[in-house]
Design a protein around this motif. Structure first.
Motif, PDB file in Angstrom:
ATOM      1  N   ARG A  49      26.356 -11.975  -3.516  1.00 22.26           N
ATOM      2  CA  ARG A  49      25.802 -12.639  -2.320  1.00 22.26           C
ATOM      3  C   ARG A  49      25.874 -11.704  -1.112  1.00 22.26           C
ATOM      4  NH1 ARG A  49      28.021 -18.476  -0.594  1.00 22.26           N
ATOM      5  NH2 ARG A  49      29.788 -17.226   0.136  1.00 22.26           N
ATOM      6  N   LYS A  52      24.707 -14.702   4.726  1.00 17.47           N
ATOM      7  CA  LYS A  52      25.992 -14.963   5.393  1.00 17.47           C
ATOM      8  C   LYS A  52      26.176 -13.833   6.416  1.00 17.47           C
ATOM      9  CE  LYS A  52      30.699 -16.274   4.066  1.00 17.47           C
ATOM     10  NZ  LYS A  52      30.906 -17.435   4.907  1.00 17.47           N
ATOM     11  N   TYR A  76      27.740 -16.945  12.922  1.00 19.05           N
ATOM     12  CA  TYR A  76      28.996 -17.688  13.007  1.00 19.05           C
ATOM     13  C   TYR A  76      29.403 -18.056  14.425  1.00 19.05           C
ATOM     14  CZ  TYR A  76      29.391 -18.121   8.112  1.00 19.05           C
ATOM     15  OH  TYR A  76      29.144 -18.532   6.830  1.00 19.05           O
ATOM     16  N   TYR A 129      28.805 -21.725  14.300  1.00 18.17           N
ATOM     17  CA  TYR A 129      29.867 -22.475  13.622  1.00 18.17           C
ATOM     18  C   TYR A 129      31.150 -22.482  14.446  1.00 18.17           C
ATOM     19  CZ  TYR A 129      26.558 -21.834   9.836  1.00 18.17           C
ATOM     20  OH  TYR A 129      25.429 -21.821   9.085  1.00 18.17           O
ATOM     21  N   GLU A 133      25.493 -29.239   6.828  1.00 16.50           N
ATOM     22  CA  GLU A 133      26.774 -28.779   6.278  1.00 16.50           C
ATOM     23  C   GLU A 133      27.844 -28.781   7.350  1.00 16.50           C
ATOM     24  OE1 GLU A 133      26.295 -24.733   4.840  1.00 16.50           O
ATOM     25  OE2 GLU A 133      25.171 -24.174   6.609  1.00 16.50           O
ATOM     26  N   GLY A 178      31.930 -24.475   7.936  1.00 19.33           N
ATOM     27  CA  GLY A 178      32.177 -23.421   6.950  1.00 19.33           C
ATOM     28  C   GLY A 178      32.213 -24.013   5.570  1.00 19.33           C
ATOM     29  N   GLU A 179      31.471 -25.115   5.382  1.00 20.44           N
ATOM     30  CA  GLU A 179      31.529 -25.839   4.106  1.00 20.44           C
ATOM     31  C   GLU A 179      30.184 -26.495   3.825  1.00 20.44           C
ATOM     32  OE1 GLU A 179      33.291 -27.352   6.789  1.00 20.44           O
ATOM     33  OE2 GLU A 179      35.014 -26.030   6.650  1.00 20.44           O
ATOM     34  N   ASN A 180      29.865 -26.644   2.557  1.00 17.34           N
ATOM     35  CA  ASN A 180      28.761 -27.522   2.151  1.00 17.34           C
ATOM     36  C   ASN A 180      29.294 -28.943   2.067  1.00 17.34           C
ATOM     37  OD1 ASN A 180      27.963 -24.746   0.339  1.00 17.34           O
ATOM     38  ND2 ASN A 180      26.414 -25.674   1.607  1.00 17.34           N
ATOM     39  N   LEU A 193      23.921 -22.782   3.667  1.00 17.02           N
ATOM     40  CA  LEU A 193      24.307 -21.603   2.891  1.00 17.02           C
ATOM     41  C   LEU A 193      24.404 -22.056   1.431  1.00 17.02           C
ATOM     42  CD1 LEU A 193      25.335 -18.586   3.242  1.00 17.02           C
ATOM     43  CD2 LEU A 193      27.594 -19.554   2.839  1.00 17.02           C
ATOM     44  N   GLY A 231      26.259 -22.275  -1.174  1.00 15.12           N
ATOM     45  CA  GLY A 231      27.692 -22.098  -1.409  1.00 15.12           C
ATOM     46  C   GLY A 231      28.038 -21.902  -2.878  1.00 15.12           C
ATOM     47  N   ILE A 232      29.005 -21.051  -3.103  1.00 18.86           N
ATOM     48  CA  ILE A 232      29.463 -20.789  -4.476  1.00 18.86           C
ATOM     49  C   ILE A 232      30.349 -21.948  -4.952  1.00 18.86           C
ATOM     50  CG2 ILE A 232      30.933 -19.202  -5.824  1.00 18.86           C
ATOM     51  CD1 ILE A 232      29.521 -16.951  -4.086  1.00 18.86           C
ATOM     52  N   THR A 233      31.105 -22.534  -4.047  1.00 20.53           N
ATOM     53  CA  THR A 233      31.901 -23.717  -4.422  1.00 20.53           C
ATOM     54  C   THR A 233      30.974 -24.903  -4.697  1.00 20.53           C
ATOM     55  OG1 THR A 233      33.414 -22.889  -2.733  1.00 20.53           O
ATOM     56  CG2 THR A 233      34.017 -24.956  -3.791  1.00 20.53           C
ATOM     57  N   THR A 280      32.785 -28.775   0.379  1.00 20.32           N
ATOM     58  CA  THR A 280      33.131 -27.723  -0.583  1.00 20.32           C
ATOM     59  C   THR A 280      33.013 -26.381   0.119  1.00 20.32           C
ATOM     60  OG1 THR A 280      30.844 -27.407  -1.338  1.00 20.32           O
ATOM     61  CG2 THR A 280      32.174 -29.018  -2.540  1.00 20.32           C
ATOM     62  N   GLY A 281      33.942 -25.483  -0.148  1.00 19.73           N
ATOM     63  CA  GLY A 281      33.873 -24.145   0.429  1.00 19.73           C
ATOM     64  C   GLY A 281      35.031 -23.333  -0.090  1.00 19.73           C
ATOM     65  N   THR A 282      34.893 -22.029  -0.026  1.00 17.82           N
ATOM     66  CA  THR A 282      35.971 -21.173  -0.519  1.00 17.82           C
ATOM     67  C   THR A 282      37.270 -21.455   0.221  1.00 17.82           C
ATOM     68  OG1 THR A 282      34.419 -19.495  -1.202  1.00 17.82           O
ATOM     69  CG2 THR A 282      36.674 -18.766  -0.774  1.00 17.82           C
TER      70      THR A 282
END
Ligand SMILES: Cc1ncc(COP(=O)(O)O)c(C=O)c1O
Length: 308
Positions: free
Chosen positions: A62, A157, A162, A165, A191, A194-196, A215, A217-219, A254-256
């Protein structure tokens, strides 16, 4: 939310592991002035002498995708940066959970907005615990909106993004909330800062689609796969009205950094009965098992780094 961390011993910058205090850049770096940088946030979990890095390759891919979108050529190969992450984790010898921050940005070169200055790359890793409250967060709809698809490269990203955010998150905390939820330019739920976001309605998961102002998101992707494959749930990607969020049975981020964080209240309205929902609870448990490599099928997502 600001987070207290203990600074590590070493960082990786432009090809070398250096002592933390020597990880420096020039004050006239283009990225500092104009937000021309791309970055990632990755988690590593300490488990029995190993740091288990979650979806490292996907995060690094990403990073390269974000760079391509903003005409930035990262002067390393994907594999070089994956190795650099492992090197910096090993060098620091972490014995707690960590957060890894790869960043590539335009550095010092010529003067001016359109300058395509050389790209500096750094990888930072710090010990890092929980980000948002696992017992659930109280949220507010932000007065700041996500830009429309033709107003900003939302898919990337990008550091400059940011500021939005930062303002949304700060506004929420100044008003006594744990986190902000941003609407898109058409007024639909997009979102967190910093999260979906997901809502649960009648045992179905609903989350905004990736062609919308979010974004990818990977999570988010992890949760969609786990919900479908392990919990047999229906997951629908579609726009969510603000009123649907207020009246959802359950909701979660959800987010890292945030992992799976239950949302228990939005703008003074309890979500469901104001407690962590049962589907959210199941997803939290599953996610926690997956990141530690407890489920064979998903071990492919984990890069183990042995800490000597
Ligand atoms: C704005 C935004 N949305 C969503 C996410 C979640 O993405 P991921 O799950 O890949 O960490 C993040 C964190 O990177 C983010 O900054």
């Amino acid at each position: 939310m600001s987070v207290e961390v203990k600074w590590p011993k070493y960082a990786w910058i432009n090809g070398k592991i250096v002592e933390w205090d020597n990880a420096k850049i020039h004050v006239f770096s283009h990225g500092l002035h104009y937000g021309t940088g791309v970055f990632e946030g990755i988690r590593g979990y300490y488990d029995n002498g190993y740091i288990k890095i979650f979806r490292l390759e996907d995060h690094m891919k990403r990073l390269f995708k974000s760079a391509k979108i903003i005409h930035m050529q990262i002067p390393y190969k994907l594999d070089d940066l994956i190795k650099a992450v492992i090197d910096v984790v090993k060098a620091n010898g972490f014995t707690n959970d960590i957060y890894i921050r790869p960043i590539a940005f335009r550095g010092l070169g010529s003067f001016g907005l359109r300058a395509q200055n050389p790209v500096d790359v750094a990888i930072i890793a710090v010990e890092f615990g929980k980000y948002l409250k696992k017992t659930g967060v109280r949220c507010t709809i932000s007065s700041w909106r996500k830009p429309a698809a033709d107003s900003f490269p939302i898919y990337a990203k990008v550091t400059g993004m940011y500021l939005l955010y930062h303002l949304a998150s700060l506004e929420a905390s100044m008003n006594g909330y744990d986190e902000a939820i941003l609407l898109d330019s058409d007024g639909f739920v997009a979102e967190g800062s910093g999260e979906n976001i997901f809502i649960v309605k009648d045992n179905t998961l609903i989350t905004p689609p990736t062609y919308d102002a979010i974004l990818e998101g990977i999570t988010r992707d992890t949760v969609i796969k786990l919900a479908r494959e392990e919990l047999g749930l229906v997951v629908i990607e579609r726009r969510i009205r603000r009123e649907e969020l207020y009246t959802a049975d359950e909701a979660f981020f959800t987010g890292t950094a945030a992992e799976i964080t239950p949302i228990i209240e939005v703008d003074g309205r309890p979500i469901g009965n104001g407690q962590v929902g049962t589907i959210t609870e199941k997803i939290v448990k599953l996610y926690n098992d997956v990141v530690l490599g407890k489920i064979e099928k998903y071990r492919k997502w984990i890069t183990e780094v042995k800490i000597i």
